[in-house]
Design a protein around this motif. Structure first.
Motif, PDB file in Angstrom:
ATOM      1  N   VAL A   1      29.119  42.254  37.567  1.00 23.15           N
ATOM      2  CA  VAL A   1      30.186  41.518  38.245  1.00 23.15           C
ATOM      3  C   VAL A   1      29.755  41.224  39.682  1.00 23.15           C
ATOM      4  O   VAL A   1      29.297  42.122  40.401  1.00 23.15           O
ATOM      5  CB  VAL A   1      31.499  42.322  38.231  1.00 23.15           C
TER       6      VAL A   1
ATOM      7  N   ASP B   1      36.603  42.347  29.068  1.00 16.21           N
ATOM      8  CA  ASP B   1      36.869  41.835  30.405  1.00 16.21           C
ATOM      9  C   ASP B   1      37.867  40.681  30.326  1.00 16.21           C
ATOM     10  O   ASP B   1      38.971  40.755  30.844  1.00 16.21           O
ATOM     11  CB  ASP B   1      35.557  41.387  31.050  1.00 16.21           C
TER      12      ASP B   1
ATOM     13  N   ALA C   1      32.311  47.737  36.441  1.00 18.14           N
ATOM     14  CA  ALA C   1      33.024  46.590  37.000  1.00 18.14           C
ATOM     15  C   ALA C   1      33.953  47.044  38.123  1.00 18.14           C
ATOM     16  O   ALA C   1      34.816  47.904  37.906  1.00 18.14           O
ATOM     17  CB  ALA C   1      33.820  45.890  35.910  1.00 18.14           C
TER      18      ALA C   1
END
Length: 854
Positions: A720, A767, A814
Motif C-alpha cells: 500500500v 482489501d 496495510a
C-alpha cells in the motif's frame, strides 16, 4: 460532508482518558431558575415566506417558526442523482414514515453538466420530479445548490472542464458566468415548486464548507452567489451555509448550519480515536469539533460572532459514516442515536442528518468514475460506486437498526418540538472537564419558566462510561425545585434519554416522568393518548403536580381520579406519584378529570418504542407497532420484510373489524373506526395486544439460491502506497487490480419473480471488493466487517449472464484502520482475498388497504 485535515497522536490522547466502571453520582444538580429571555429578532433577510394559502415560515435568533409558532423539524439528506428515479417515491415515503420533515439534497453539478453546455435533467437526474414527489410525500425540501458540494465527489462536484480551465470558488468572472448558467438551470427546474408558489422548496444552501478569504472570496463570494440564486428565481424563505471550521459569510444574508460525526473516516490514524466531543454537551460553542473543511481557516469565522443572533440549526449530524480507504469506521445504532440527546440538549433547533438515505454514484461518460480520490487530487479515497454511508435507509431502501433507534426521537420532536424550540440550555453544576472524562455525568436541561426537558447521555463510542450509581437529578426552576426520580436509580453505561419536566398533557401537569415522551394522539371527545418509552433498567414512575392530580389514591379523589393497574399510587411533597409502572402495550394509567377529557398514558418497552411509527391510516393518525419496515404509499400501509414472509402489525385506534374475523375479534375495541382492511394476501385478525389491534399475514416463503465459483486466483498485491494530500495510505492504482481474485456468481433470474426485491449479500475478506456484470461495474466495497448488500430487482436483466465479484488482497502490513472486530487473522499468510459465501435474501412486501369509508 466535511473532512478534517488535521492529524491525531491517538495514543497520547487516549492515554488521558479517565476510565472507570462506576461513579458515585448521587444528586446531579442544575440551576434552571434564571428567567428565559425572549428570543431576539433574527437579523436575517429571508426570502418570500408566505405561501398562497397564507401559511408562513420565519425565524428568530433562537428557533424557526411555522405559521407564527415555534417549529423544530427533522431534516434528512437523500441524493436523487445517486438513486434510481423509479425508487424515489417509495424512498421519500419511507423517510416521511421515519419522522423526517425536510429532505435535503445536493445538486451535484458534474452529474448534470459533464460536458460543457450540455445539461441533463432527465431520468435519475430529474430534480423537478424529485421535488414534486417529495411534496407528494408531505416533505419540505432544501436544495443544496453548490456550486461546490463536496459530497465525496470528484472536485467537489465541479465538472473537470471547469476545474481545468479557471479558478473556482471565487468571484472569477469566467467561473461566475458558468455558475450563473447552472443556477438558472436549477431555478428553471424548481420553478413553481417554491414555498411562495404553494410548493415545498423552503430553503437553498449556498456553497459548502466555505472558509476561504481574500479578494473576490469570503463574504464577497457568498454574497454574489446569493444574488445569482435570486436572479435565477430561487426566492425561498431560508438561505443557509455550513457553519463550521471558521466559515465566512455575509452576516444576515444567510444562516449557518452545523453538524457532528461520531468518528473520522477522513482522518489518518490507524487506531481508535479519543472520545469524540460529539458526545459532550456544548454550552459555549455550536461547533462539535473534529468537523473540518478541505481548506484551512486562519481566524474565527462568522458563525462564531453570529452565535447570539442566529438560531442553532443542524444539517450534518451523521446518521452514519462512509468508509474511506485508509480508515474504515463502522458505527453502531447506539453510536448514532446517543448523539441526539446531546445535540438537542445543547440547543439544536433543526435536527439535520447526513446521510439519511444511502445511494450509489453514477458513472461518467465512457464509464469513468466521479468519486473523490487521491488520483484526482482529493484528500480522501472513496469507493467508486457505493455511497452506502451506513445510513438508516440503505441504497436499496433497506431499513437499518439505526433508523429504529432514531425514530423515537423524531416522534418526540414532531409532537413536542414546538415546546422545546423556545427553551434555553441550562448548564449543570458539574460538567466533564474534557470529552475524555468518562466518569462525570453528562446531562443538560432546556427550559422556559417551570417547564422543560432533561437530556442525559452515558454513551461514548468505543469507550465504556462509568455507571452512574444511586442517581437523582435536582432541577431548580423559577417557581419550584424538582428531584427525580423519587428514589435514587443506577444509570448504566450506554443509557441515553429525554425526560419531561412539568409537561402539560391536555391540561394535566406531569411534574416529571422517568420515561421519554414519544407522541400524543388526540382522540377528540374520547380524550388524549400520551405514549412514552421506558429506558432499559430504570424504573418507570410518573409524578403529577398540583395543577393536575391534587391527591393520591386509586379511585375517585376530589375532581379527578387515577387508574393505574399494577402500579403504586401515593402522595409525596404535594404531588401524586405513580410508581412501579410496567411497560407494555396496555394503558399504564388513566387520568379522569371532571369536565375534561380522559388522559391515557401508555409506556412502551424499549423494544416496542423502536417498532413504533405514527401513520395516517383510514383518515386519522394512528399508532403502528411492527418489527417490519412500515410506510404509507399508493393509498395503503406498506410493510416490507427482509428474509421472512411473516408479517405482524398492531394498530391503535383499531380499524373496523373484518366481517369474517377470528373468534377473538370480540375483544377488539368497541371504538374501532374506518373500514375493514384488506391485503394482497389473507389478512388474519389476531386479537389484541393491550390497546392495539393485531393483524398477521404470511406470504409464501421463497428460497433463493446463488452459486459461487472461483475463476481466478488472487496474486501478490503490491504494498500500500503512502502519499496524497493526507500523506497516508492511498487506494491502489487501477493496475494493481491485476492481483485480484475473481469469483463467478450465478443467480437464476426467474427466482426473483413476484418479490419486492432480493438482496445479494457478499461475505468477503480482502482489501476492496468489486461487483461486475461483464465489464460493467455495479458496486464496490471496502472491507470493514460491515455487511455488503446489493439489490437485484432493478438489475434483474443483468442476471441473464453471471455476475463477477473480484477481491483485491488485503495485506497484513496495510496501514489502514479496521475495527478490531473485523481485523482478520492472517496467521502465517501475508495477505487475504476470499469470498466466504454469497446468499440471496428475499424481500417481501405486504400491502394493506384501509379504506376511509365502510
Amino acid at each position: 460532508m466535511p473532512f478534517l485535515l488535521r492529524r491525531h497522536t491517538g495514543a497520547a490522547l487516549i492515554a488521558g482518558v479517565l476510565a472507570g466502571s462506576t461513579a458515585g453520582a448521587g444528586t446531579l444538580a442544575i440551576d434552571a431558575s434564571a428567567p428565559t429571555p425572549a428570543p431576539l429578532a433574527a437579523a436575517l433577510r429571508l426570502g418570500s415566506a408566505v405561501a398562497p394559502n397564507g401559511d408562513t415560515l420565519g425565524a428568530n435568533a433562537r428557533y424557526l417558526t411555522r405559521n407564527g409558532k415555534p417549529w423544530l423539524p427533522v431534516m434528512g439528506e437523500f441524493h436523487y442523482s445517486r438513486t434510481p428515479a423509479s425508487q424515489w417515491e417509495a424512498e421519500l415515503r419511507k423517510m416521511k414514515a421515519a419522522g423526517i420533515d425536510i429532505v435535503a439534497s445536493y445538486v451535484i453539478w458534474t452529474h448534470h453538466e459533464e460536458i460543457a453546455g450540455k445539461f441533463d435533467w432527465s431520468g435519475d437526474r430529474d430534480l423537478r420530479r424529485f421535488v414534486q414527489l417529495a411534496a407528494k410525500a408531505g416533505l419540505d425540501v432544501v436544495v443544496r445548490v453548490g456550486p461546490w458540494a463536496h459530497a465525496e465527489v470528484r472536485f467537489g462536484g465541479v465538472p473537470d472542464w471547469v476545474v481545468n480551465a479557471m479558478p473556482t470558488r471565487s468571484n472569477d468572472p469566467q467561473y461566475m458566468a458558468l455558475v450563473e448558467k447552472l443556477y438558472a438551470q436549477i431555478g428553471a427546474q424548481i420553478k413553481g415548486q417554491l414555498w411562495k408558489d404553494g410548493g415545498r422548496v423552503i430553503g437553498v444552501q449556498l456553497e459548502n464548507e466555505y472558509n476561504i478569504d481574500g479578494p473576490g472570496k469570503g463574504v464577497a463570494h457568498i454574497s454574489a452567489l446569493k444574488k445569482l440564486a435570486l436572479k435565477a428565481g430561487m426566492d425561498v424563505p431560508y438561505y443557509t451555509v455550513t457553519g463550521w471550521d471558521g466559515t465566512i459569510y455575509p452576516s444576515g444574508e444567510v444562516t449557518p448550519v452545523f453538524g457532528g460525526y461520531p468518528d473520522e473516516p477522513w482522518g489518518v490514524s490507524t487506531q481508535e480515536l479519543p472520545p469524540k466531543e460529539t458526545y459532550a454537551f456544548r454550552f459555549d460553542t455550536r461547533v462539535s469539533g473534529d468537523l473540518g473543511a478541505q481548506t484551512a481557516a486562519h481566524a474565527p469565522g462568522t458563525a462564531e460572532t453570529d452565535k447570539d443572533v442566529t438560531p442553532f440549526l443542524g444539517a450534518e449530524y451523521g446518521a452514519g459514516l462512509p468508509a474511506m480507504y485508509r480508515r474504515r469506521t463502522v458505527v453502531s445504532a447506539d453510536d448514532i442515536a446517543a448523539m441526539l440527546p446531546v445535540q438537542l440538549g445543547s440547543g439544536v433547533n433543526l435536527m439535520g442528518y447526513y446521510m439519511f438515505h444511502g445511494g450509489r454514484n453514477p458513472l461518467g461518460l465512457g464509464g469513468t468514475s466521479l468519486e473523490e480520490s487521491t488520483l484526482s487530487g482529493g484528500y480522501n479515497d472513496t469507493t467508486m460506486i457505493s455511497y452506502d454511508f451506513q445510513a438508516p435507509l440503505g441504497p436499496d431502501g433497506q431499513q437499518r437498526k439505526v433508523l429504529e433507534k432514531l425514530r423515537p426521537f423524531h416522534l418526540f420532536l414532531h409532537d413536542f418540538g414546538a415546546r422545546l424550540a423556545p427553551m434555553t440550555v441550562r448548564k449543570p453544576d458539574l460538567t466533564p472537564a474534557t470529552p475524555a472524562d468518562l466518569k462525570t455525568a453528562r446531562f443538560a436541561v432546556r427550559s422556559e419558566g417551570d417547564r422543560g426537558f432533561l437530556f442525559f447521555s452515558n454513551h461514548v463510542r468505543q469507550y465504556p462510561m462509568a455507571a452512574q450509581k444511586a442517581t437523582q437529578f435536582k432541577v431548580k426552576l423559577p417557581g419550584q425545585s424538582l428531584t427525580l426520580p423519587s428514589k435514587p436509580v443506577d444509570i448504566a453505561d450506554g443509557a441515553y434519554f429525554i425526560w419531561p419536566l412539568n409537561l402539560d398533557l391536555d391540561g394535566t401537569n406531569l411534574a416529571y416522568a422517568t420515561a421519554q415522551p414519544l407522541t400524543l394522539l388526540d382522540q377528540g371527545k374520547d380524550g388524549v393518548v400520551a405514549v412514552f418509552a421506558a429506558a432499559a433498567g430504570i424504573p418507570v414512575e410518573f409524578a403529577f403536580g398540583a395543577a393536575g392530580i391534587p391527591a393520591a389514591s386509586t379511585g375517585s379523589v376530589g375532581s379527578a381520579s387515577i387508574a393505574a393497574p399494577g402500579a403504586q399510587v401515593s402522595e409525596a411533597d404535594g404531588r401524586t406519584l405513580v410508581a412501579g409502572v410496567q411497560p407494555g402495550a396496555n394503558a399504564a394509567l388513566t387520568v379522569r378529570r371532571e369536565g375534561k377529557r380522559p388522559l391515557t398514558i401508555v409506556v412502551l418497552t424499549p423494544e416496542q418504542s423502536q417498532q413504533l411509527s405514527v401513520q395516517q391510516l383510514a383518515g386519522q393518525r394512528r399508532l403502528v407497532l411492527s418489527a417490519q419496515q412500515t410506510y404509507v404509499g399508493d393509498g395503503a400501509l406498506q410493510l416490507r420484510s427482509t428474509g421472512s414472509g411473516k408479517f405482524r402489525f398492531a394498530v391503535y385506534p383499531a380499524l373496523k373489524a373484518q366481517p369474517k374475523a377470528s373468534s377473538d375479534s370480540a375483544a377488539w375495541s368497541a371504538k374501532a373506526t374506518g373500514s375493514a382492511p384488506s391485503a394482497n394476501v389473507a389478512l388474519r385478525a389476531a386479537g389484541n395486544d393491550g390497546i392495539f389491534q393485531v393483524f398477521e399475514a404470511e406470504l409464501p416463503a421463497r428460497e433463493l439460491k446463488a452459486t459461487l465459483t472461483q475463476t481466478r486466483a488472487a496474486q501478490a498485491a503490491p504494498p500500500v502506497m503512502i502519499g496524497g494530500l493526507a500523506k497516508a495510505a492511498i487506494q491502489p492504482i487501477p493496475e494493481a487490480f491485476k492481483a485480484a481474485g475473481a469469483w463467478r456468481i450465478d443467480v437464476p433470474r426467474e427466482q426473483l419473480r413476484g418479490l419486492e426485491d432480493a438482496l445479494l449479500q457478499i461475505d468477503f475478506v480482502g482489501d476492496i471488493g468489486r461487483l461486475y456484470s461483464g465489464t460493467r461495474l455495479l458496486d464496490d466495497w471496502y472491507y470493514s466487517g460491515y455487511q455488503w448488500q446489493f439489490g437485484l430487482r432493478r438489475n434483474a436483466a443483468l442476471l441473464d449472464q453471471p455476475l463477477t465479484v473480484s477481491v483485491l488482497p488485503l495485506r497484513a502490513d496495510a496501514p489502514v484502520y479496521l475495527p478490531k472486530e473485523a481485523r482478520p487473522d492472517f496467521g502465517r499468510d501475508q495477505q487475504l482475498a476470499a469470498v466466504r459465501g454469497v446468499s440471496v435474501i428475499p424481500v417481501y412486501q405486504l400491502r394493506v388497504v384501509t379504506p376511509t369509508r365502510p
